[in-house]
Design an enzyme around this catalytic site. Structure first.
Site, PDB file in Angstrom:
ATOM      1  N   TYR A 156      -5.841   0.514  13.290  1.00 38.52           N
ATOM      2  CA  TYR A 156      -4.510  -0.098  13.339  1.00 38.52           C
ATOM      3  C   TYR A 156      -4.170  -0.774  12.016  1.00 38.52           C
ATOM      4  O   TYR A 156      -3.090  -0.570  11.460  1.00 38.52           O
ATOM      5  CB  TYR A 156      -4.469  -1.102  14.485  1.00 38.52           C
ATOM      6  CG  TYR A 156      -3.177  -1.866  14.628  1.00 38.52           C
ATOM      7  CD1 TYR A 156      -2.097  -1.317  15.302  1.00 38.52           C
ATOM      8  CD2 TYR A 156      -3.039  -3.150  14.106  1.00 38.52           C
ATOM      9  CE1 TYR A 156      -0.912  -2.018  15.459  1.00 38.52           C
ATOM     10  CE2 TYR A 156      -1.862  -3.867  14.254  1.00 38.52           C
ATOM     11  CZ  TYR A 156      -0.803  -3.292  14.925  1.00 38.52           C
ATOM     12  OH  TYR A 156       0.377  -3.986  15.066  1.00 38.52           O
ATOM     13  N   ALA A 158      -5.504  -0.210   9.098  1.00 33.48           N
ATOM     14  CA  ALA A 158      -5.401   0.811   8.051  1.00 33.48           C
ATOM     15  C   ALA A 158      -4.031   1.476   8.079  1.00 33.48           C
ATOM     16  O   ALA A 158      -3.415   1.714   7.031  1.00 33.48           O
ATOM     17  CB  ALA A 158      -6.498   1.857   8.229  1.00 33.48           C
ATOM     18  N   ALA A 159      -3.549   1.764   9.292  1.00 36.78           N
ATOM     19  CA  ALA A 159      -2.234   2.384   9.421  1.00 36.78           C
ATOM     20  C   ALA A 159      -1.127   1.453   8.925  1.00 36.78           C
ATOM     21  O   ALA A 159      -0.213   1.882   8.213  1.00 36.78           O
ATOM     22  CB  ALA A 159      -1.984   2.775  10.877  1.00 36.78           C
TER      23      ALA A 159
END
Length: 261
Positions: A156, A158-159
């Protein structure tokens, strides 16, 4: 009232939470709004709220990580409303597991739904705007956890970090077309998903970190989206609007002081 009169918008993840808050506020300000999501019952209720404002509403059930679906809801919006002025990439899912326990399929699912969806939504919205010579607005919803760690949510975070980097490049590429691209970064917000998480102990810990001692409601975040969608923000692109009650900026030590008084 009327800050978005005559404008047409898409809000992904628009059936609940922050997305629904943004969609309803856009409608109150005069925009026709297409909401994209998976739950038809919720979608229908939000469309009713949108249309009660005297504007057009549309719900499209779609997978925001699938190219064909994204092309489809952008095309449907243009066909139904005549054009597209505002794209809000808000849809997101979350998965909790430590890095060493995260399965590749879970990582791929989170990245696909949270980051690839933003790429696809931005791409096809921009193509529609450029084809009609519209000086549009693209708003990509990130999170304060793009810059803060969130243990057990590595995919999450990283996104969300990827959304911010992507949006800055997008802003540079779209500037010649006078299409702006900005990031909306919420902090703790009450939604259907998060409310059960805010136990008394969690709120006590949060309020030690949040200077305004409050958790946002969806409409608090929606006001930021309204500004970014309006003509008032025309000279703002590639920027991050953080709405978090001061969580990130505050460097104080709760219940402690460097110097005794």
């Amino acid at each position: 009232m009327g800050r978005l009169s005559g404008k047409n918008a898409i809000v992904t993840g628009g059936t609940a939470g922050i997305g629904a808050g943004i969609a309803k506020m856009f409608a109150r300000e005069g925009a026709n709004v297409c909401i994209v999501g998976r739950n038809a019952d919720r979608g229908g209720k939000v469309v009713q709220d949108i249309e009660s404002c005297g504007v057009k509403g549309l719900f499209v059930q779609a997978d925001v990580s699938a190219t064909q679906d994204v092309q489809g809801f952008v095309q449907q919006t243009v066909e139904q409303f005549g054009s597209l002025h505002i794209m809000v990439n808000n849809a997101a899912v979350i998965h909790q597991s430590k890095v060493v326990d995260t399965k590749e399929e879970d990582w791929d699912r989170i990245i696909s739904n949270n980051l690839t969806s933003v790429f696809l939504g931005s791409k096809y919205a921009a193509k529609a705007m450029i084809s009609q010579n519209i000086q549009g607005r693209i708003i990509n919803v990130s999170s304060i956890h793009a810059v803060l760690s969130e243990p057990s949510c590595s995919a999450y975070t990283a996104a969300k970090g990827g959304i911010e980097s992507f949006t800055r490049t997008l802003a540079s590429e779209l500037a010649p077309h006078r299409i702006t691209a900005n990031i909306l970064s919420p902090g703790a917000t009450y939604t259907e998903l998060t409310t059960p998480m805010y136990t008394p102990a969690v709120k006590e810990a949060l309020f030690k970190r949040i200077p305004l001692k409050a958790i946002a409601q969806p409409h608090d975040i929606a006001y930021g989206a309204l500004f970014l969608a309006s003509d008032e923000s025309w000279y703002m692109t590639g920027s991050t609007m953080t709405i978090d009650g001061g969580y990130i900026m505050d460097g104080s030590l709760p219940d402690a002081a460097y110097w005794e008084e």
